[in-house]
Design an enzyme around this catalytic site. Structure first.
Site, PDB file in Angstrom:
ATOM      1  N   LYS A 174       0.889  -1.179   0.000  1.00  0.00           N
ATOM      2  CA  LYS A 174       0.000   0.000   0.000  1.00  0.00           C
ATOM      3  C   LYS A 174       0.919   1.220   0.000  1.00  0.00           C
ATOM      4  O   LYS A 174       1.393   1.652   1.040  1.00  0.00           O
ATOM      5  CB  LYS A 174      -0.878  -0.023   1.247  1.00  0.00           C
ATOM      6  CG  LYS A 174      -2.184   0.739   1.147  1.00  0.00           C
ATOM      7  CD  LYS A 174      -2.090   2.170   0.714  1.00  0.00           C
ATOM      8  CE  LYS A 174      -1.802   3.152   1.816  1.00  0.00           C
ATOM      9  NZ  LYS A 174      -1.607   4.540   1.297  1.00  0.00           N
ATOM     10  N   GLU A 249       9.269   2.005  10.885  1.00  0.00           N
ATOM     11  CA  GLU A 249      10.357   2.970  10.660  1.00  0.00           C
ATOM     12  C   GLU A 249       9.727   4.341  10.557  1.00  0.00           C
ATOM     13  O   GLU A 249       9.043   4.647   9.577  1.00  0.00           O
ATOM     14  CB  GLU A 249      11.101   2.610   9.378  1.00  0.00           C
ATOM     15  CG  GLU A 249      11.662   1.203   9.462  1.00  0.00           C
ATOM     16  CD  GLU A 249      12.912   1.029   8.631  1.00  0.00           C
ATOM     17  OE1 GLU A 249      13.415   1.989   8.053  1.00  0.00           O
ATOM     18  OE2 GLU A 249      13.378  -0.115   8.582  1.00  0.00           O
ATOM     19  N   CYS A 283      13.834  11.390   6.492  1.00  0.00           N
ATOM     20  CA  CYS A 283      13.648  11.056   7.906  1.00  0.00           C
ATOM     21  C   CYS A 283      14.895  11.337   8.743  1.00  0.00           C
ATOM     22  O   CYS A 283      14.808  11.683   9.904  1.00  0.00           O
ATOM     23  CB  CYS A 283      13.256   9.586   8.030  1.00  0.00           C
ATOM     24  SG  CYS A 283      14.385   8.488   7.146  1.00  0.00           S
ATOM     25  N   GLU A 378       9.007  16.962  14.015  1.00  0.00           N
ATOM     26  CA  GLU A 378       9.546  16.823  12.669  1.00  0.00           C
ATOM     27  C   GLU A 378       8.832  17.830  11.753  1.00  0.00           C
ATOM     28  O   GLU A 378       7.622  17.732  11.551  1.00  0.00           O
ATOM     29  CB  GLU A 378       9.268  15.391  12.204  1.00  0.00           C
ATOM     30  CG  GLU A 378      10.016  15.003  10.978  1.00  0.00           C
ATOM     31  CD  GLU A 378       9.750  13.543  10.609  1.00  0.00           C
ATOM     32  OE1 GLU A 378       8.597  13.080  10.719  1.00  0.00           O
ATOM     33  OE2 GLU A 378      10.718  12.872  10.199  1.00  0.00           O
TER      34      GLU A 378
HETATM   35  P1  NAD Z   1       2.521   9.053   6.617  1.00  0.00           P
HETATM   36  O1  NAD Z   1       2.618   8.532   7.981  1.00  0.00           O
HETATM   37  O2  NAD Z   1       1.594  10.170   6.347  1.00  0.00           O
HETATM   38  O3  NAD Z   1       2.125   7.893   5.583  1.00  0.00           O
HETATM   39  C1  NAD Z   1       2.904   6.732   5.445  1.00  0.00           C
HETATM   40  C2  NAD Z   1       2.030   5.633   4.875  1.00  0.00           C
HETATM   41  O4  NAD Z   1       1.087   5.247   5.859  1.00  0.00           O
HETATM   42  C3  NAD Z   1       1.214   6.067   3.658  1.00  0.00           C
HETATM   43  O5  NAD Z   1       1.156   5.009   2.736  1.00  0.00           O
HETATM   44  C4  NAD Z   1      -0.153   6.330   4.255  1.00  0.00           C
HETATM   45  O6  NAD Z   1      -1.199   6.212   3.330  1.00  0.00           O
HETATM   46  C5  NAD Z   1      -0.226   5.257   5.306  1.00  0.00           C
HETATM   47  N1  NAD Z   1      -1.172   5.484   6.400  1.00  0.00           N
HETATM   48  C6  NAD Z   1      -1.516   6.659   6.967  1.00  0.00           C
HETATM   49  N2  NAD Z   1      -2.412   6.451   7.954  1.00  0.00           N
HETATM   50  C7  NAD Z   1      -2.622   5.110   8.031  1.00  0.00           C
HETATM   51  C8  NAD Z   1      -3.430   4.271   8.850  1.00  0.00           C
HETATM   52  N3  NAD Z   1      -4.197   4.769   9.811  1.00  0.00           N
HETATM   53  N4  NAD Z   1      -3.381   2.942   8.657  1.00  0.00           N
HETATM   54  C9  NAD Z   1      -2.588   2.414   7.695  1.00  0.00           C
HETATM   55  N5  NAD Z   1      -1.827   3.177   6.879  1.00  0.00           N
HETATM   56  C10 NAD Z   1      -1.837   4.501   7.049  1.00  0.00           C
HETATM   57  O7  NAD Z   1       4.017   9.419   6.187  1.00  0.00           O
HETATM   58  P2  NAD Z   1       4.486  10.190   4.892  1.00  0.00           P
HETATM   59  O8  NAD Z   1       4.072  11.613   5.076  1.00  0.00           O
HETATM   60  O9  NAD Z   1       4.090   9.471   3.671  1.00  0.00           O
HETATM   61  O10 NAD Z   1       6.059  10.048   5.012  1.00  0.00           O
HETATM   62  C11 NAD Z   1       6.845  10.900   5.774  1.00  0.00           C
HETATM   63  C12 NAD Z   1       7.144  10.314   7.134  1.00  0.00           C
HETATM   64  O11 NAD Z   1       7.828   9.071   6.980  1.00  0.00           O
HETATM   65  C13 NAD Z   1       8.069  11.182   7.949  1.00  0.00           C
HETATM   66  O12 NAD Z   1       7.631  11.192   9.272  1.00  0.00           O
HETATM   67  C14 NAD Z   1       9.403  10.482   7.830  1.00  0.00           C
HETATM   68  O13 NAD Z   1      10.302  10.752   8.872  1.00  0.00           O
HETATM   69  C15 NAD Z   1       8.988   9.058   7.796  1.00  0.00           C
HETATM   70  N6  NAD Z   1      10.041   8.232   7.193  1.00  0.00           N
HETATM   71  C16 NAD Z   1      10.766   7.412   8.002  1.00  0.00           C
HETATM   72  C17 NAD Z   1      11.824   6.661   7.469  1.00  0.00           C
HETATM   73  C18 NAD Z   1      12.671   5.754   8.328  1.00  0.00           C
HETATM   74  O14 NAD Z   1      13.467   5.017   7.792  1.00  0.00           O
HETATM   75  N7  NAD Z   1      12.521   5.784   9.634  1.00  0.00           N
HETATM   76  C19 NAD Z   1      12.100   6.762   6.112  1.00  0.00           C
HETATM   77  C20 NAD Z   1      11.325   7.608   5.327  1.00  0.00           C
HETATM   78  C21 NAD Z   1      10.289   8.333   5.868  1.00  0.00           C
END
Ligand code: NAD
Length: 480
Positions: A174, A249, A283, A378
């Protein structure tokens, strides 16, 4: 504009009910495609397909799984630019150099994961009863639900998929609703490489709908999420309801320590790369910079020069350092953090405003209060906060005053100081002599605190995506 189908069990399909949503280019606002808006029925079909696909994939010999992943790597090496470059630039607002970097890293990740397919090592251990023998074997978990973010939509997705596949699991992906086109192209590539059609599905849709259906589906054995901490908490709670294996992550607020022996110009260059790459939508971006007081002034002078010299042009111009944030909400959040920090006493060294469209100028805040959102949360934008520390101990204390702990970095030529800091900073990684945004396909990437649970990369992923089983056998009747 092209309309796209999602991929369920090897078939290109519309959503049940035919609903779609638009994918837009953050740089231009252009609608790139309409994609299916998947819901419960679609997710259920995908998980059922993946359960059948698991049987087909897991029963292949390790060498066959390795070969499929190596074919995927070769496809990316040879056709990666044709398959992914424009999509990455248009859909995620990546610069051409960041898009090329993702493609190159994708090849590396697939090759590295391929090798892991042969390394599902087990153990034996001694038994006090001489008639008995104990073995520990590793088995794949089954269907893994992969929920991915938008910021590195190809390479992060690859990391989340290649290692669980190597270990024999099947996948329902997803992707972020912002970047489904890259994920669909990646799904097709895996099938072209010979992964059985039912072993990989890609369902496109929104987190609260399709994502939530996936993480709650009883057929899913493991959730791999890369995303924000708030999403991680919601997904983690859903996962616990079924005692699922979870790899989370999540976000970061990485500290970069600049110690007194560092060269201020060089340190400013490294710091700027560590925060401004991909508009700070990384991130591990070092959004908190802690500088020993004796070099604070020359460092911030140099950082201002670096920030103001960044070239922000067309995404396909090789000189462009970064482009737009992903959407208007992201811009609003970043500017809110900056304005609140200034209102509560921070000084604005440079930036703090929109350059054009969704592009925010490189921004540096000096001395934001330690309880401000710019310092604690963040921002996920091109914003660095800089504070001074009296000495190394205070710099470490400031670095550790965070709920997050994904990555950290120390700029010094003194290895003892660097190692001391590395061992004292609470973080999944600490880098000495470089910025905090570092990748390596073999490294255990992951965080402490609100940055998440679990590690990904190399054999650390194999451990995350397999279960150990103890088998004991009475060999008493056999000759010894
Ligand atoms: P997000 O949390 O908004 O979304 C991530 C994914 O989760 C998307 O596919 C989204 O549709 C899904 N999602 C959202 N709510 C959900 C729910 N209730 N149930 C299931 N799935 C759900 O994150 P984003 O804005 O796409 O990405 C940025 C974030 O990701 C930042 O916080 C960044 O730090 C983090 N990130 C972490 C790493 C790492 O390695 N730790 C790497 C890259 C990005």
């Amino acid at each position: 504009m092209q309309n796209q189908h999602m991929l369920i069990g090897g078939e290109a399909v519309a959503a049940n009910g035919g609903t779609t949503f638009a994918v837009t280019a953050p740089a231009t606002g252009e609608v790139l495609a309409e994609v299916p808006r998947a819901g419960a029925t679609d997710v259920d079909l995908a998980v059922r397909a993946a359960a059948r696909g698991f049987e087909a994939w897991f029963r292949l010999r390790p060498a066959e799984r390795e070969a499929a992943l190596l074919r995927a790597a070769e496809l990316v090496a040879q056709e990666g630019h044709a398959r992914f470059l424009d999509t990455l630039i248009d859909e995620s607002g990546s610069t051409i150099s960041k898009a090329r970097g993702e493609i190159a890293y994708t090849v590396d990740l697939l090759r590295t994961a391929a090798g892991e397919a042969r390394r599902l090592y087990g153990e034996t251990f001694p038994n006090d009863d001489p008639r008995r023998m104990s073995l520990v074997i590793r088995e794949p978990l089954g269907v893994v639900g992969v929920v991915s973010p938008y910021n590195a939509p190809l390479s992060l997705l690859t990391k989340m998929c290649a290692f669980p596949l190597a270990a024999g699991n099947s996948l329902v992906i997803k992707p972020s609703e912002e970047t489904p086109l890259t994920a669909l192209a990646f799904g097709r590539l895996l099938l072209d490489a010979g992964v059985p059609p039912e072993a990989v599905s890609v369902v496109t849709g929104f987190g609260g709908e399709c994502g939530a259906e996936l993480v709650n589906h009883p057929g899913v054995r493991c959730i791999a999420l890369t995303g924000s901490t708030n999403t991680g908490i919601a997904v983690g709670q859903a996962g616990l309801n079924r005692m699922r294996r979870m790899q989370l992550e999540l976000g970061g607020k990485s500290a970069l320590l600049v110690l007194r022996d560092a060269d201020p110009q060089q340190a400013a260059k490294i710091a700027a790369q560590g925060i401004f790459t991909h508009s700070g939508q990384i991130c591990m971006a070092n959004s908190r910079i802690v500088v020993e007081r004796t070099i604070y002034q020359p460092f911030i002078d140099a950082l201002k020069v670096e920030a103001e010299a960044l070239f922000l042009g067309d995404l396909r111009d090789e000189r462009t350092v970064y482009g737009p944030l992903i959407n208007g909400r992201a811009v609003e959040k970043v500017l809110e953090h900056v304005h609140e920090a200034i209102a509560s006493g921070a000084q604005l060294l440079t930036g703090g405003e929109i350059m054009q469209g969704l592009v925010v100028k490189p921004t540096v805040l000096l001395d934001p209060p330690r309880d401000s959102r710019a310092w604690r949360e963040e921002s996920f934008g091109p914003v660095a906060s800089v504070v001074a520390a009296d000495d190394l101990e205070q710099a470490i204390e400031i670095a550790n005053d965070s709920d997050y702990g994904l990555s950290a970095a120390v700029l010094t030529n003194n290895l003892q100081w660097g190692m001391h800091a590395a061992r004292r900073i609470a973080s999944g990684a600490v880098h000495i002599g470089m910025h905090a945004f570092q990748s390596n396909a073999l490294a255990p990437i992951g965080g402490v605190g609100l940055s998440g649970m679990g590690r990904s990369g190399g054999h650390y992923s194999t451990e995350e995506f397999t279960e150990v089983k103890w088998i004991s056998v009475d060999v008493g009747s056999l000759p010894r």
